[in-house]
Design an enzyme around this catalytic site. Structure first.
Site, PDB file in Angstrom:
ATOM      1  N   ASP A  70       0.885  -1.167   0.000  1.00 18.45           N
ATOM      2  CA  ASP A  70       0.000   0.000   0.000  1.00 18.45           C
ATOM      3  C   ASP A  70       0.917   1.210   0.000  1.00 18.45           C
ATOM      4  O   ASP A  70       1.576   1.506   1.009  1.00 18.45           O
ATOM      5  CB  ASP A  70      -0.891  -0.013   1.241  1.00 18.45           C
ATOM      6  N   VAL A  71       1.002   1.912  -1.127  1.00 23.58           N
ATOM      7  CA  VAL A  71       1.993   2.977  -1.258  1.00 23.58           C
ATOM      8  C   VAL A  71       1.747   4.144  -0.310  1.00 23.58           C
ATOM      9  O   VAL A  71       2.644   4.970  -0.099  1.00 23.58           O
ATOM     10  CB  VAL A  71       2.075   3.493  -2.711  1.00 23.58           C
ATOM     11  N   ASN A  97       3.284   4.626 -10.541  1.00 21.95           N
ATOM     12  CA  ASN A  97       2.035   4.528 -11.288  1.00 21.95           C
ATOM     13  C   ASN A  97       0.792   4.372 -10.418  1.00 21.95           C
ATOM     14  O   ASN A  97      -0.307   4.706 -10.855  1.00 21.95           O
ATOM     15  CB  ASN A  97       2.150   3.334 -12.247  1.00 21.95           C
ATOM     16  N   TYR A 166      -8.492  14.147  -7.793  1.00 21.23           N
ATOM     17  CA  TYR A 166      -7.591  13.507  -8.754  1.00 21.23           C
ATOM     18  C   TYR A 166      -6.763  14.548  -9.505  1.00 21.23           C
ATOM     19  O   TYR A 166      -5.536  14.433  -9.614  1.00 21.23           O
ATOM     20  CB  TYR A 166      -8.422  12.687  -9.738  1.00 21.23           C
TER      21      TYR A 166
END
Length: 261
Positions: A70-71, A97, A166
């Site tokens: 989980d980045v 990414n 986003y």
């Protein structure tokens, strides 16, 4: 001198490798002989990605390493890059990414803070954590250097309606890219960004049936094969460190990008 000039296997980390663009890039690199650490939240989808690599290739495959990550969690990112160091010895590429769009179609005044925070933690904080860990390893390894490629999305340039979280994170990634490029110069660390528009993945499936435009209408949008994105990333990745694609935009030719809004 970078890894391809020494005859060593080039090594990469691809985040969000369990689906979509990350999956396509990981497979492209594996088929080209890179050893790749596939990072994502579900090991089973990472293993599915790795299993796709042998199909139709005449080049000896690189080694795949699946690491549940989980980045947005610093301890997960630290464990990922520690595993890369232990298994591969060095790191030549990070494809940053991993990302999430968040709840679609929610007006700014109705967006829950928790939803905003989740997008920021994944898209921006996660990208920073991975870039920081990669930068540290690339600076310390011998031979020194490597490359970071950030997935900016064309939302790093122009927004869609109701996409404030986003879009904000993707604009911020452009600043991350520029800062990494500058700070990496003394250490032979190159950083570039690929801004992608309408690659055919599960995330963009709704483009085919109709998506909200700036004029309030719903309109289908054309998509492109995700393999075209993967080949572009590979081109950027395989340049010598003396050359860098700073920004690349790859999109479906007829999508409403030029003139959007």
């Amino acid at each position: 001198m970078n890894a391809e000039l020494t005859g060593e296997t080039r090594t990469a980390v691809v985040t969000g490798a369990g689906s979509g663009i990350g999956r396509a890039v990981a497979v492209e690199l594996l088929r080209a002989g890179w050893s790749v650490a596939l990072a994502g939240r579900r090991v089973e989808t990472l293993e599915e990605t790795a299993a796709l690599a042998p199909d139709g290739t005449s080049t000896p495959l690189g080694t795949s390493l699946c690491v549940r990550t989980d980045v947005s969690e610093p301890q997960d990112v630290a464990a990922l890059f520690s595993s890369v160091r232990e298994n591969f010895g060095r790191l030549d590429l990070l494809f940053n990414n991993a990302g999430t769009f968040g709840p679609g179609g929610v007006p700014v005044e109705e967006l829950p803070y928790a939803a905003w925070r989740h997008v920021v933690d994944t898209n921006l904080n996660g990208a920073f954590l991975c870039a920081q860990a990669a930068f540290r390893q690339m600076k310390e390894q011998d031979p020194q250097g490597g490359r970071i490629i950030n997935n900016g999305s064309i939302s790093a340039q122009v927004p869609r309606p109701h996409s404030i979280a986003y879009t904000t994170t993707k604009h911020a990634l452009t600043g991350l890219t520029k800062s990494l490029s500058l700070d990496g110069r003394p250490y032979r660390i190159a950083c570039g960004q690929i801004d992608i528009g309408n690659a055919a993945t599960d995330m963009t499936e709704r483009m085919r049936s109709g998506i909200l435009q700036a004029n309030g209408e719903l309109m289908p949008e054309p998509v492109m094969d995700v393999s075209d994105v993967a080949r572009t990333v590979r081109h950027m990745a395989e340049l010598p460190l003396e050359a860098n694609v700073q920004f690349a935009t790859v999109l479906a030719t007829n999508m409403p990008f030029i003139g959007r809004g």
